[in-house]
Enzyme design. Structure first.
Site, short mmCIF file in Angstrom:
data_model
loop_
_atom_site.label_atom_id
_atom_site.label_comp_id
_atom_site.label_asym_id
_atom_site.label_seq_id
_atom_site.Cartn_x
_atom_site.Cartn_y
_atom_site.Cartn_z
N LEU A 50 0.64 -1.19 -0.02
CA LEU A 50 -0.04 -0.27 0.11
C LEU A 50 0.85 1.40 0.25
O LEU A 50 0.44 2.66 -0.50
CB LEU A 50 -1.15 0.32 1.15
CG LEU A 50 -2.11 -0.80 1.06
CD1 LEU A 50 -2.62 -1.00 2.90
CD2 LEU A 50 -2.95 -0.77 0.09
N LEU A 69 -9.36 -3.17 3.61
CA LEU A 69 -8.76 -3.80 5.07
C LEU A 69 -7.33 -4.03 5.35
O LEU A 69 -7.45 -3.34 6.18
CB LEU A 69 -9.68 -5.24 4.84
CG LEU A 69 -10.79 -5.50 4.62
CD1 LEU A 69 -11.29 -7.03 5.00
CD2 LEU A 69 -12.24 -5.01 5.92
N TYR A 134 -2.47 3.98 15.58
CA TYR A 134 -3.90 3.65 14.93
C TYR A 134 -4.50 3.87 14.71
O TYR A 134 -5.67 4.27 13.78
CB TYR A 134 -3.56 2.01 15.61
CG TYR A 134 -4.86 0.96 14.94
CD1 TYR A 134 -5.08 1.02 13.95
CD2 TYR A 134 -5.71 0.60 15.97
CE1 TYR A 134 -6.09 -0.30 13.24
CE2 TYR A 134 -6.82 -0.08 15.92
CZ TYR A 134 -6.48 -0.21 13.91
OH TYR A 134 -7.38 -1.20 13.41
N LYS A 138 -6.90 5.90 11.32
CA LYS A 138 -7.96 5.50 11.24
C LYS A 138 -8.92 6.47 11.33
O LYS A 138 -10.17 7.04 10.26
CB LYS A 138 -8.84 4.61 12.08
CG LYS A 138 -8.39 3.53 12.07
CD LYS A 138 -8.44 2.83 11.42
CE LYS A 138 -8.28 1.26 10.91
NZ LYS A 138 -7.67 0.59 9.17
C1 15L Z 1 -9.30 -3.42 15.97
O1 15L Z 1 -9.54 -2.47 15.57
C2 15L Z 1 -8.35 -4.63 15.66
O2 15L Z 1 -8.09 -4.25 14.57
C3 15L Z 1 -8.24 -5.53 16.33
O3 15L Z 1 -7.69 -6.29 15.88
C4 15L Z 1 -9.49 -5.71 17.61
O4 15L Z 1 -8.29 -4.97 18.46
C5 15L Z 1 -10.54 -4.34 17.89
O5 15L Z 1 -9.87 -3.39 17.30
C6 15L Z 1 -10.90 -4.08 19.19
O6 15L Z 1 -11.37 -3.28 19.59
O7 15L Z 1 -11.59 -5.12 20.27
#
Ligand code: 15L
Length: 270
Positions: A50, A69, A134, A138
């Protein structure tokens, strides 16, 4: 909608959606940085990093709709998040624009709003409160989707996904769990609903303990069949084995909030 690309095809949600969506989109094209180990002969695959837009452009060639995804799916070092989720997400939307893709379903996450306390019931119109690098990535993806929808006419659905799995794993997941079938239903709304321009939905099943107002999804016809409460006993038994986490247990994002936390713990109700 016929020509659909699924990025992140080698990941857990990717693996589940590949199987559920193949009968709906028989030409489903898969992409990831590496080939899924169980790739079938009838599953077209294009490897793409990506972070390299020329590779992403090849993957989206002739595609009408993308389920994005791909990227790093948990908290990680800044350099990893930057390349996979910030640069990668930009490359995905920009390649989609250049190649005339009509729709993108973007896998956002509950971690874009993870620092809302659990006693807050929030809609999709609240200010983002990311709980991690992270989560910031998002929120960035949601903003980017909004820009490409408003400026370039791409139709975009952002799914603030809770936790996808066969069952809710603990107390927190009783509020945010989504079944694989329900997320497939939401993805189809994003790829097919004629009125959709730009929306954010919560990716959650029909959960009694939800913290989220998901009426926008219902307005588009979402009818979840999963019910987290059906698994209450096993989820609470699993919860009982977890160590106490005052910060994580207070905020919606759980351990994503308590990890690296050196903020004001007096915000947390004892
Ligand atoms: C997410 O965004 C993750 O990708 C997943 O692995 C989980 O950690 C999930 O959130 C969560 O909050 O349980």
């Amino acid at each position: 909608m016929k020509r659909v690309l699924l990025t992140g095809a080698a990941g857990d949600i990717g693996g589940r959606l590949r199987k559920l969506l193949k009968p709906v989109y028989p030409e489903l094209r898969l992409s990831d940085i590496k080939k899924p180990a169980d790739l079938g002969n009838d599953e077209p695959f294009i490897a793409a990093d990506l972070a390299r837009i020329e590779e992403v452009e090849k993957a989206v060639e002739d595609i009408e709709g993308i389920i994005h995804l791909g990227g790093f799916s948990v908290e990680g070092p800044w350099e990893t998040i930057l390349q996979a989720n910030i640069v990668g997400c930009y490359n995905l939307f920009e390649a989609a624009r250049r190649k005339g893709v009509e729709r993108v379903v973007f896998a956002s996450s509950n971690h874009a709003v993870g620092f809302y306390p659990r006693h807050h019931h929030i809609g999709v119109d609240v200010t983002v409160r990311p709980d991690s690098r992270y989560g910031v990535s998002k929120a960035f993806g949601e903003a980017l989707g909004s820009l490409y929808a408003d400026k370039h006419g791409l139709r975009v659905l952002c799914l603030r996904i809770g936790n996808v799995g066969d069952r809710p794993l603990d107390k927190r997941r009783l509020s945010i769990w989504i079944s694989p079938e329900d997320i497939a239903q939401l993805v189809r709304i994003g790829l097919e609903h004629p009125d959709l321009r730009y929306e954010i939905f919560y990716g959650a099943s029909n959960n009694e303990r939800t913290w989220w107002d998901n009426h926008r999804a219902y307005a588009y016809g979402y009818r979840p069949t999963g019910r987290a409460e059906d698994y209450r006993e096993e989820a609470m038994a699993a919860q009982a084995k977890l160590p106490p986490d005052p910060v994580g247990d207070f905020f919606q994002g759980g351990t994503f909030c308590s990890a690296e936390f050196d903020g004001d713990a007096s915000r947390v109700w004892k």
